[in-house]
Scaffold this active site. Structure first.
Site, PDB file in Angstrom:
ATOM      1  N   HIS A   1       3.319   6.130  -2.262  1.00  0.00           N
ATOM      2  CA  HIS A   1       4.017   7.306  -1.726  1.00  0.00           C
ATOM      3  C   HIS A   1       5.533   7.207  -1.846  1.00  0.00           C
ATOM      4  O   HIS A   1       6.248   7.910  -1.125  1.00  0.00           O
ATOM      5  CB  HIS A   1       3.629   7.512  -0.257  1.00  0.00           C
TER       6      HIS A   1
ATOM      7  N   LYS B   1      -4.663   9.922  -9.225  1.00  0.00           N
ATOM      8  CA  LYS B   1      -4.297  10.149  -7.823  1.00  0.00           C
ATOM      9  C   LYS B   1      -4.312  11.662  -7.661  1.00  0.00           C
ATOM     10  O   LYS B   1      -3.380  12.358  -8.063  1.00  0.00           O
ATOM     11  CB  LYS B   1      -2.911   9.573  -7.520  1.00  0.00           C
TER      12      LYS B   1
ATOM     13  N   HIS C   1       0.820  -1.213   0.000  1.00  0.00           N
ATOM     14  CA  HIS C   1       0.000   0.000   0.000  1.00  0.00           C
ATOM     15  C   HIS C   1       0.855   1.264   0.000  1.00  0.00           C
ATOM     16  O   HIS C   1       0.639   2.161  -0.823  1.00  0.00           O
ATOM     17  CB  HIS C   1      -0.927   0.014   1.213  1.00  0.00           C
TER      18      HIS C   1
END
Length: 443
Positions: free
Chosen positions: A338, A385, A320
């Protein structure tokens, strides 16, 4: 006398008559030439006399532009899956770092691109409007990744890094999470240097709700290929393709992939950052004083599978946070994702479309090529995103240490200082697992 005068008058009149006739004839010829000239213009017959020379000139210009278009359109076998024509994505290829098609390693590539840019800038005084600088084709060494699938005990690792007292947390750091996080920043000797190890182009800024693309080209202009020779970077990158990005897809982790995971934890555990983390957590009594137990705990924390989106064993903290997932419930959206290395590699393959940075909260804090904390917007595999934050150029061991520390010691919001950056490390727990963790710029 009268006869003489009459003869002279006849001679004079004849001369005048001939002159007038010549003028009339000349005028008639001129009119005919004029009519002929305009007729030739209308019908195109005038061009027949210059067709050969004119054709050569036209052919010269046509060939010149054809060559120019061929040069601009030439991809040199660097694939562009789904990218805009103006972009020239880098390509991650499964081959070694041996001499590439430009005849050398990074220094030679640098000279080549400098010459190429100078050549393109020499354009007879004409300025090309809106042209994005071409990206350097990038070869990522992956042929040795297979070695990472061997049992962790049989692999070769870097030497243990000893920093003496530098890995011992001070009383002040034990009492202040921000000081401890900043100490991790100082210990990150593997952090890249903007302009030396990589170059980015932030493009233009936008609000989160704005959907138009504010970046004509890619975020990453180039990245030093030596980065992928660094052991922790290389092992980290080898893990990124172990997952299906669609949330709800049940993951199957092979024994070889489990060995990759254990080997990655073993590699980063030899760095000062992870040693500092271990001493910090053990001093606080959060983990035992056994380093092997600590490494097993780290492996479980980051790689154990858990359910997300109604499906069991379909996600993990590592997948994730660093790889990213695509939510398929309702309108598709990207969650997680990220990590800057994952962004770079996916952008190089044409799967990421960078669309600009998000305006910072404070005016006058606009990001540039030196900024190492970015809030950006992008599409991944065509899915948006809308806002994502990432620390650019930091090492994998730094992010693992930072997020693990905030998970065990901090709360959901952790306002800390990382070098020059005031940051909120947002940490969401999923039972006894990391649901998500990421940085938010506080300026």
């Amino acid at each position: 006398m009268d006869g003489l005068i009459k003869g002279l008058l006849d001679v004079a009149l004849d001369a005048i008559g001939n002159d007038d006739g010549d003028r009339r004839s000349g005028s008639q010829n001129q009119d005919e030439r004029s009519r002929s000239t305009w007729a030739q213009v209308v019908t195109g017959e005038e061009d027949k006399g210059e067709e050969e020379n004119g054709g050569r000139r036209q052919g010269h210009y046509r060939n010149q532009w054809n060559r120019k278009e061929e040069e601009c359109g030439q991809t040199e076998e660097w694939g562009t899956a789904g990218s805009r024509p103006s972009r020239r994505p880098q390509k991650a290829v499964h081959e070694g770092y041996d001499n590439d098609e430009y005849g050398g390693q990074h220094d030679n590539n640098q000279n080549y691109w400098k010459q190429k840019e100078e050549k393109e800038e020499s354009n007879d005084g004409w300025e090309t409007v809106g042209k994005k600088p071409p990206r350097r084709p990038q070869k990522v060494k992956t042929d040795h990744w297979n070695k990472y699938k061997q049992p962790a005990s049989e692999q070769e690792y870097s030497d243990e890094i000893e920093h003496g007292n530098n890995t011992e947390p001070s009383e002040e750091e034990l009492a202040d999470l921000s000081l401890a996080c900043n100490k991790l920043w100082e210990l990150d000797i593997n952090r890249l240097v903007p302009g030396k190890d990589y170059q980015i182009d932030c493009g233009e800024g936008k609000k989160v709700y704005q959907k138009e693309d504010m970046a004509e080209g890619s975020l990453f202009y180039w990245l030093n290929e030596d980065v992928f020779r660094r052991p922790t970077f290389s092992r980290f990158c080898s893990l990124l393709d172990n997952y299906n990005p669609h949330e709800g897809y049940k993951e199957t982790i092979t024994s070889e992939e489990k060995q990759e995971e254990a080997a990655f934890i073993e590699e980063i555990s030899r760095t000062a950052l992870i040693k500092y983390l271990f001493k910090y957590l053990s001093t606080k009594g959060i983990v035992s004083g056994n380093y092997q137990d600590f490494k097993r705990m780290m492996t479980n924390l980051w790689f154990d599978l858990y359910g997300r989106g109604g499906t069991s064993s379909c996600s993990s903290a590592f997948e994730h946070v660093f790889v990213g997932e695509i939510k398929n419930r309702g309108e598709q959206e990207v969650s997680g994702f990220h990590n800057w290395l994952q962004f770079y590699l996916e952008e190089a393959k044409g799967r990421v479309d960078y669309q600009g940075y998000i305006f910072p909260r404070r005016r006058g804090q606009m990001p540039d090529s030196e900024t190492q904390l970015l809030t950006i917007q992008f599409e991944w595999n065509g899915v948006l995103k809308s806002v994502s934050s990432t620390l650019v150029g930091v090492s994998p061991e730094f992010e693992i240490a930072l997020y693990t520390l905030c998970y065990y010691v901090g709360g959901e919001d952790n306002q800390v200082q990382l070098g020059p950056y005031p940051v909120n490390i947002k940490c969401y727990r999923f039972g006894n697992k990391i649901g998500s963790v990421f940085p938010i710029a506080e300026c």
